[in-house]
Design a protein around this motif. Structure first.
Motif, PDB file in Angstrom:
ATOM      1  N   GLY A 181     -10.204   5.167 -19.110  1.00  0.00           N
ATOM      2  CA  GLY A 181      -8.872   5.684 -18.805  1.00  0.00           C
ATOM      3  C   GLY A 181      -8.535   5.769 -17.327  1.00  0.00           C
ATOM      4  N   ILE A 182      -9.476   5.426 -16.461  1.00  0.00           N
ATOM      5  CA  ILE A 182      -9.235   5.514 -15.017  1.00  0.00           C
ATOM      6  C   ILE A 182      -8.488   4.272 -14.538  1.00  0.00           C
ATOM      7  CG2 ILE A 182     -10.329   5.471 -12.745  1.00  0.00           C
ATOM      8  CD1 ILE A 182     -10.405   8.192 -14.026  1.00  0.00           C
ATOM      9  N   VAL A 183      -7.389   4.491 -13.819  1.00  0.00           N
ATOM     10  CA  VAL A 183      -6.646   3.414 -13.167  1.00  0.00           C
ATOM     11  C   VAL A 183      -6.493   3.780 -11.702  1.00  0.00           C
ATOM     12  CG1 VAL A 183      -4.468   2.156 -13.021  1.00  0.00           C
ATOM     13  CG2 VAL A 183      -5.376   2.808 -15.259  1.00  0.00           C
ATOM     14  N   SER A 184      -6.934   2.917 -10.819  1.00  0.00           N
ATOM     15  CA  SER A 184      -6.813   3.158  -9.385  1.00  0.00           C
ATOM     16  C   SER A 184      -5.605   2.402  -8.839  1.00  0.00           C
ATOM     17  CB  SER A 184      -8.087   2.703  -8.664  1.00  0.00           C
ATOM     18  OG  SER A 184      -7.975   2.922  -7.272  1.00  0.00           O
ATOM     19  N   THR A 185      -4.672   3.133  -8.234  1.00  0.00           N
ATOM     20  CA  THR A 185      -3.441   2.534  -7.706  1.00  0.00           C
ATOM     21  C   THR A 185      -3.262   2.932  -6.249  1.00  0.00           C
ATOM     22  OG1 THR A 185      -2.438   2.770  -9.896  1.00  0.00           O
ATOM     23  CG2 THR A 185      -0.954   2.292  -8.066  1.00  0.00           C
ATOM     24  N   SER A 186      -2.949   1.979  -5.404  1.00  0.00           N
ATOM     25  CA  SER A 186      -2.714   2.265  -3.986  1.00  0.00           C
ATOM     26  C   SER A 186      -1.556   3.251  -3.829  1.00  0.00           C
ATOM     27  CB  SER A 186      -2.401   0.973  -3.232  1.00  0.00           C
ATOM     28  OG  SER A 186      -3.495   0.078  -3.316  1.00  0.00           O
ATOM     29  N   GLN A 187      -1.692   4.202  -2.900  1.00  0.00           N
ATOM     30  CA  GLN A 187      -0.696   5.255  -2.711  1.00  0.00           C
ATOM     31  C   GLN A 187       0.097   5.036  -1.425  1.00  0.00           C
ATOM     32  OE1 GLN A 187      -0.308   7.852  -5.203  1.00  0.00           O
ATOM     33  NE2 GLN A 187      -1.488   6.168  -6.132  1.00  0.00           N
ATOM     34  N   LYS A 188       1.417   5.046  -1.562  1.00  0.00           N
ATOM     35  CA  LYS A 188       2.302   4.745  -0.437  1.00  0.00           C
ATOM     36  C   LYS A 188       2.122   5.713   0.722  1.00  0.00           C
ATOM     37  CE  LYS A 188       6.626   5.897  -0.655  1.00  0.00           C
ATOM     38  NZ  LYS A 188       8.064   5.970  -1.021  1.00  0.00           N
ATOM     39  N   ASP A 189       1.983   7.017   0.431  1.00  0.00           N
ATOM     40  CA  ASP A 189       1.896   7.999   1.507  1.00  0.00           C
ATOM     41  C   ASP A 189       0.599   7.852   2.299  1.00  0.00           C
ATOM     42  OD1 ASP A 189       0.465   8.808  -0.723  1.00  0.00           O
ATOM     43  OD2 ASP A 189       0.782  10.943  -0.381  1.00  0.00           O
ATOM     44  N   VAL A 190      -0.483   7.527   1.594  1.00  0.00           N
ATOM     45  CA  VAL A 190      -1.754   7.319   2.282  1.00  0.00           C
ATOM     46  C   VAL A 190      -1.676   6.069   3.162  1.00  0.00           C
ATOM     47  CG1 VAL A 190      -4.224   6.867   1.982  1.00  0.00           C
ATOM     48  CG2 VAL A 190      -3.044   8.455   0.452  1.00  0.00           C
ATOM     49  N   ILE A 191      -1.056   5.007   2.613  1.00  0.00           N
ATOM     50  CA  ILE A 191      -0.892   3.771   3.392  1.00  0.00           C
ATOM     51  C   ILE A 191      -0.053   4.016   4.619  1.00  0.00           C
ATOM     52  CG2 ILE A 191       0.076   1.436   3.347  1.00  0.00           C
ATOM     53  CD1 ILE A 191      -0.624   1.400   0.335  1.00  0.00           C
ATOM     54  N   SER A 192       1.044   4.762   4.464  1.00  0.00           N
ATOM     55  CA  SER A 192       1.939   5.060   5.588  1.00  0.00           C
ATOM     56  C   SER A 192       1.211   5.808   6.696  1.00  0.00           C
ATOM     57  CB  SER A 192       3.144   5.859   5.106  1.00  0.00           C
ATOM     58  OG  SER A 192       3.931   5.120   4.211  1.00  0.00           O
ATOM     59  N   GLU A 193       0.377   6.765   6.295  1.00  0.00           N
ATOM     60  CA  GLU A 193      -0.379   7.550   7.256  1.00  0.00           C
ATOM     61  C   GLU A 193      -1.352   6.672   8.019  1.00  0.00           C
ATOM     62  OE1 GLU A 193      -2.979  11.723   7.418  1.00  0.00           O
ATOM     63  OE2 GLU A 193      -2.384  10.829   5.484  1.00  0.00           O
ATOM     64  N   ILE A 194      -2.055   5.783   7.309  1.00  0.00           N
ATOM     65  CA  ILE A 194      -3.000   4.868   7.949  1.00  0.00           C
ATOM     66  C   ILE A 194      -2.275   3.927   8.899  1.00  0.00           C
ATOM     67  CG2 ILE A 194      -4.580   2.928   7.521  1.00  0.00           C
ATOM     68  CD1 ILE A 194      -5.792   5.598   6.786  1.00  0.00           C
ATOM     69  N   VAL A 195      -1.124   3.379   8.448  1.00  0.00           N
ATOM     70  CA  VAL A 195      -0.355   2.448   9.269  1.00  0.00           C
ATOM     71  C   VAL A 195       0.137   3.126  10.542  1.00  0.00           C
ATOM     72  CG1 VAL A 195       1.783   1.115   9.368  1.00  0.00           C
ATOM     73  CG2 VAL A 195       0.322   0.947   7.349  1.00  0.00           C
ATOM     74  N   SER A 196       0.577   4.365  10.412  1.00  0.00           N
ATOM     75  CA  SER A 196       1.103   5.087  11.591  1.00  0.00           C
ATOM     76  C   SER A 196       0.030   5.285  12.650  1.00  0.00           C
ATOM     77  CB  SER A 196       1.683   6.440  11.157  1.00  0.00           C
ATOM     78  OG  SER A 196       0.663   7.305  10.699  1.00  0.00           O
ATOM     79  N   VAL A 197      -1.195   5.533  12.205  1.00  0.00           N
ATOM     80  CA  VAL A 197      -2.300   5.675  13.152  1.00  0.00           C
ATOM     81  C   VAL A 197      -2.614   4.343  13.799  1.00  0.00           C
ATOM     82  CG1 VAL A 197      -4.748   6.184  13.363  1.00  0.00           C
ATOM     83  CG2 VAL A 197      -3.311   7.638  11.927  1.00  0.00           C
ATOM     84  N   CYS A 198      -2.614   3.269  13.007  1.00  0.00           N
ATOM     85  CA  CYS A 198      -2.959   1.946  13.515  1.00  0.00           C
ATOM     86  C   CYS A 198      -1.918   1.397  14.487  1.00  0.00           C
ATOM     87  CB  CYS A 198      -3.163   0.976  12.376  1.00  0.00           C
ATOM     88  SG  CYS A 198      -4.628   1.332  11.361  1.00  0.00           S
ATOM     89  N   LYS A 199      -0.676   1.801  14.314  1.00  0.00           N
ATOM     90  CA  LYS A 199       0.414   1.223  15.099  1.00  0.00           C
ATOM     91  C   LYS A 199       0.770   2.048  16.337  1.00  0.00           C
ATOM     92  CE  LYS A 199       0.998  -2.108  12.114  1.00  0.00           C
ATOM     93  NZ  LYS A 199       0.584  -3.486  12.427  1.00  0.00           N
ATOM     94  N   ARG A 200       0.109   3.174  16.549  1.00  0.00           N
ATOM     95  CA  ARG A 200       0.418   4.006  17.720  1.00  0.00           C
ATOM     96  C   ARG A 200       0.027   3.295  19.014  1.00  0.00           C
ATOM     97  NH1 ARG A 200      -2.112   9.565  15.220  1.00  0.00           N
ATOM     98  NH2 ARG A 200      -0.450   9.967  13.719  1.00  0.00           N
TER      99      ARG A 200
END
Length: 242
Positions: free
Chosen positions: A223-242
């Motif tokens: 029953g486990i489904v792993s789905t990428s999360q937009k808010d986590v991605i946004s947070e990572i991107v913001s750190v990478c793009k600073r």
């Protein structure tokens, strides 16, 4: 009685043909119940073998309750199977309570028009097998793959026989799961038209256990489904793009 082999690779599909099987259910990832194979594998098997190929249409593991986006992916895969010359597809859809999702099933059947359609072992999650069979009998489904709601078809033989009688030849009941040379005669004796098995043998392909494993046991939980999360991605991107 016909033999359908659940083939998870070109090698398995070739073995099915060479062994005299009647048809293939082509899939990948048997460890999670099977998933849709790549278009490359589908094309290679259908172009190089003569045995009828039925392709599993299941975009992910976890459950059988699909979103509109997932149904669109399934539709596209079915269209590819039609274009490439497959004999059939194996699929199904359930509601969140594990009853037959009739509207979604109708969409899949419409996409698969002209192909043989098998409803797969999602059926074994349905709370009431007889009610579920009644629902499937409303649709132009060729066969139903089921273990009789048990871990193995041998354990589910009593229910399988009930389904066989109830179906009255309107839909073929095809036993599958744990069928082998030791129990195959029981299914033939009970007049099933075909059986489904992998006839697989596990082979270790690594010379030694790797220091870094690629399997994630926490994702193999039912029953486990792993789905990428937009808010986590946004947070990572913001750190990478600073």
């Amino acid at each position: 009685m016909q033999v359908e082999i659940c083939a998870n690779s070109f090698e398995s599909a070739l073995a099915a043909q060479q062994g005299g099987a009647d048809r293939i259910e082509l899939c990948t990832e048997l460890s999670v119940g099977g998933l849709t194979p790549s278009h490359g594998l589908i094309e290679k098997v259908t172009s190089e073998l003569q045995i009828p190929v039925h392709v599993l249409i299941r975009p992910r593991s976890g459950n059988f309750t699909y979103s509109p986006a997932e149904l669109d992916v399934m539709h596209r895969d079915i269209e590819f199977c039609k274009m490439i010359g497959c004999a059939g597809v194996v699929s199904g859809a359930l509601n969140s309570d594990n009853t037959i999702a009739k509207e979604k099933l109708e969409l899949l059947l419409t996409a698969a028009e002209g192909l043989c359609f098998t409803f797969h072992r999602a059926f074994d999650w349905c709370p009431d097998a007889i009610v579920a069979l009644d629902a499937l009998l409303q649709f132009p489904i060729k066969r139903l793959l089921t273990s009789g709601k048990e871990q193995t078809a041998a354990e589910g033989l009593s229910l399988l026989n009930q389904l066989l009688e109830k179906s009255n030849d309107q839909i073929e009941i095809m036993p599958g799961s744990g069928i082998n040379i030791g129990n195959i005669s029981a299914f033939k004796a009970n007049n099933f038209k075909s059986v489904h098995l992998s006839a697989g043998k596990k082979i270790q392909v690594l010379q030694r256990k790797p220091d870094v494993g690629m399997h994630s046991l926490r994702l193999f939980e039912e029953g486990i489904v792993s789905t990428s999360q937009k808010d986590v991605i946004s947070e990572i991107v913001s750190v990478c793009k600073r």
